[in-house]
Design an enzyme around this catalytic site. Structure first.
Site, PDB file in Angstrom:
ATOM      1  CG  ASP A 127     -15.539  -7.854 -62.707  1.00  0.00           C
ATOM      2  OD1 ASP A 127     -16.523  -8.591 -62.569  1.00  0.00           O
ATOM      3  OD2 ASP A 127     -15.452  -6.724 -62.191  1.00  0.00           O
ATOM      4  CG  ASP A 184     -20.759  -5.645 -57.462  1.00  0.00           C
ATOM      5  OD1 ASP A 184     -20.521  -6.791 -57.866  1.00  0.00           O
ATOM      6  OD2 ASP A 184     -20.279  -4.613 -57.969  1.00  0.00           O
TER       7      ASP A 184
END
Ligand code: GAL
Length: 376
Positions: A127, A184
């Site tokens: 990430d 997301d």
């Protein structure tokens, strides 16, 4: 090659968020096998954020699994997953802390890659939160790629920088095997529509070795879980899964596999859609018709073995007539050819189509066909 085809599996984040544990991972592994998901290609079981203690071990400097969630440590979980014939995935972050505020791998890349190799990891999602302001984004992915390569295990690198720094232009060079290109997803039609539209013109960067990842699927969530939002209808899940398959995106399931059944279980096991998704040539679909600001489309994908996939896609909020001419895909009228079609959702013969092919599609729906060009 680690990712000659789009990777397939399951990731904990969409449904479970921080509510992960040894028991739910084992149950998920069992369910992946018992429901036939492994048989059709879903191989990776990936633990996302929130698996570790809040601080590294002060002596070794290593990240340590959270003992209440993972009382047997991570190697035991990995062994169980491997014992079911699956592959095991872990998560870390290029910054000093992960997005949910656990230790990140910044400046610990080589130690952490060794730790993941000790766990027996086969996959690492990496990430992009909380990196020092001066840190160069691409360099951080170079570092973790080099660290994984030095770890002594083959570990697939799933980069997740949400499309920053024009990721598609350099991420393949760095050595990643898939790359998140978007923010997301949540479990709503608008979310996956917008994610897809943001990448619609960027799929040509996606090819064997490194695939454009437009996030974990929400198929089967029905508004339950961490990114639940309002949920989708069955028609919308059908369209979501068909888009991911048509555009050779990694198929990472995000619903609770233990509860996955009925329509959505059949959908994610659809052999025709998976065949399209996993086609060895991984060619980018041609857009042969685009209307209503690009929301009503027909795409044609050239497949191996002289097959074509044809997708009629209506992402508008109204019923639409979608159409194209075979000329648009290069089949001239004088060729004497037509398309002989199989409906991928029913498996039934969908007839032959010459020169002009049209259909009415309800809002948010799609139709997908596997076709061959044959003499009329
Ligand atoms: C986000 C990432 C999500 C999930 C989350 C975990 O940055 O895009 O997919 O991994 O972090 O905190």
């Amino acid at each position: 090659m680690l990712s000659s085809r789009p990777p397939m599996g399951f990731n904990t984040w969409n449904t479970f968020g921080e509510n992960i544990s040894d028991a739910m991972i084992r149950e998920t592994a069992d369910a992946m096998v018992e429901k036939g998901l492994l048989d059709v290609g879903y191989r990776y079981l990936v633990i996302d954020d929130c698996w570790s203690k809040r601080q590294r071990d002060p002596e070794s400097g290593k990240i340590v699994p959270e003992p209440v969630k993972f009382p047997n440590g991570m190697k035991a979980v990995s062994d169980y997953v491997h014992g079911r014939g699956l592959l095991f995935g872990m998560y870390s972050c290029a910054g000093v802390r992960t997005c949910a505020d656990y230790p990140g791998s910044f400046d610990h890349e080589f130690l952490d890659a060794e730790t993941f190799a000790e766990y027996g990891a086969d996959f690492l999602k990496y990430d992009f939160c909380n990196r020092p302001a001066a840190a160069d984004g691409p360099l951080l992915y170079k570092r973790i790629s080099a660290a994984l390569r030095a770890s002594g295990r083959e570990i697939l690198l799933s980069a997740c920088n949400w499309g920053c720094d024009e990721v598609e232009k350099w991420i393949r060079s760095v050595g990643a095997h898939m790359y998140r290109s978007t923010g997301d997803i949540n479990d709503s039609f608008a979310s996956f529509r917008d994610i897809f539209m943001s990448q619609r013109d960027k799929f040509a960067y996606s090819a064997p070795g490194c695939f454009n990842d437009i996030d974990m699927l929400t198929v089967g969530m029905y508004a339950n879980g961490n990114v639940g939002a309002g949920g989708c209808t069955d028609v919308e899940y059908k369209t979501q899964f068909a888009i991911w398959c048509m555009f050779a995106c990694p198929l990472m399931l995000g619903c609770d596999i233990r509860k996955l059944d009925g329509f959505c279980l059949d959908l994610v096991k659809n052999k025709y859609l998976i065949r399209i998704n996993q086609d060895e040539e991984a060619r980018t679909p041609m857009c042969v018709r685009s209307e209503h600001s690009g929301l009503a489309n027909v795409f044609v994908r050239v497949l191996s073995d002289n097959e074509y996939a044809v997708m009629f896609l209506n992402l508008t909020d109204h019923d639409r007539r979608c159409w194209f001419t075979l000329e648009d895909m290069g089949i001239t009228a004088s060729s004497g050819l037509c398309l002989k079609a199989t409906d991928v959702f029913t498996g039934e013969d969908a007839g032959t189509h010459a020169e002009f092919w049209q259909m009415n599609l309800p809002a948010h729906d799609c139709a997908v066909y596997l076709c061959r060009a044959v003499k009329a």
